[in-house]
Design an enzyme around this catalytic site. Structure first.
Site, short mmCIF file in Angstrom:
data_model
loop_
_atom_site.label_atom_id
_atom_site.label_comp_id
_atom_site.label_asym_id
_atom_site.label_seq_id
_atom_site.Cartn_x
_atom_site.Cartn_y
_atom_site.Cartn_z
N SER A 114 69.14 49.56 49.28
CA SER A 114 69.19 48.85 47.89
C SER A 114 67.99 49.15 46.89
O SER A 114 66.79 49.55 47.58
CB SER A 114 69.34 47.40 48.08
OG SER A 114 69.12 46.83 46.66
N TYR B 13 66.50 39.39 51.34
CA TYR B 13 67.28 40.47 51.21
C TYR B 13 66.35 41.52 51.13
O TYR B 13 66.49 42.67 51.61
CB TYR B 13 68.07 40.25 49.92
CG TYR B 13 69.06 41.51 49.70
CD1 TYR B 13 70.03 41.55 50.29
CD2 TYR B 13 68.77 42.51 48.66
CE1 TYR B 13 71.00 42.52 50.19
CE2 TYR B 13 69.50 43.58 48.47
CZ TYR B 13 70.73 43.62 48.90
OH TYR B 13 71.77 44.86 48.79
#
Length: 242
Positions: A141, A154
């Site tokens: 990501s 995250y």
């Protein structure tokens, strides 16, 4: 899809995690269209959009249950008669300030986003080494490149995934195995639906990347010539970072 691409992947054996929706589902469909045999891994694998008799098989596996992951993946490799492609796509998010995050939620996120990838690698790399070829794509990501407030866990898991990818790529390169990562910006997937009112109202999901766009980029990595590798690919929405 061109005949050359179809021919290149025809008969290849692929495993896609998080394959019931979003990026994973799109990648699985594209791999099937290219002639590959695909094992779809999800807690609820959805084969409804795949043609009857296609080379797809779903496996209901909770990758968050890390004690069982390696054995489950090994069984799939045996069932397929090998493995050529592994797409580590499964993941989860948590939005909230780190100061308030329960330890159990932190561990759950790292189990799925990082440790399950480690387990999938250990279950598939011996076969790839034995055939001196293989392709692994780890879906990271943009949050693995920069930290965002309320996304600390995250982001930490995706930073760690990129470190894992770089190290394991160097380890496996002498064995003819290509290990790459892709770092998408915001993608309009069902992940956002699981976060409820924690998603800022300013998030314009229609301006995010489409799952199919990211899947096409993953396919570009899979289809690279044997003498080429893109170690890490960053793909962002034209609208920028959300």
């Amino acid at each position: 899809m061109s005949d050359s691409v179809t021919g290149k992947l025809a008969g290849k054996k692929a495993i896609v995690t998080g394959a019931s929706s979003g990026i994973g589902k799109e990648v699985a469909l594209m791999l099937l269209q290219a002639g590959a045999q695909v094992s779809l891994i999800s807690r609820n694998p959805d084969l409804s959009e795949l043609s009857t008799g296609s080379k797809a098989k779903g496996y209901a596996i909770d990758l968050g249950d890390i004690a069982t992951v390696s054995a489950s993946i090994q069984e799939i490799v045996t069932d397929m008669g090998g493995v050529d492609i592994l797409i580590n796509n499964a993941g989860m998010a948590y939005i909230g300030e780190l100061i308030d995050m329960p330890l159990a939620e932190w561990q759950k996120l790292f189990d799925l986003n990082l440790t399950s990838v480690f387990q999938c690698l250990q279950a598939t790399l011996p076969t790839m080494r034995s055939q001196k070829s293989g392709t692994v794509i780890n879906v990271a990501s943009i949050a693995g490149k920069q930290g965002f407030p309320n996304w600390a866990a995250y982001s930490a898991s995706k930073f760690a995934l990129l470190g894992l990818t770089q190290a394991i790529a160097a380890e496996e390169q002498p064995h003819g195995i290509k290990i790459m990562s892709i770092c998408p910006g915001s993608v309009d997937t069902p992940l956002w639906d699981t976060l409820g009112d924690k998603v800022p109202p300013s998030f314009n999901r229609s301006a995010m990347l489409k799952p199919s766009t990211v899947a096409e980029s993953i396919m570009s990595l899979v289809n690279l010539p044997s003498d080429a590798i893109i170690s890490d690919l960053v793909i962002m929405p034209n609208a920028g970072t959300f």
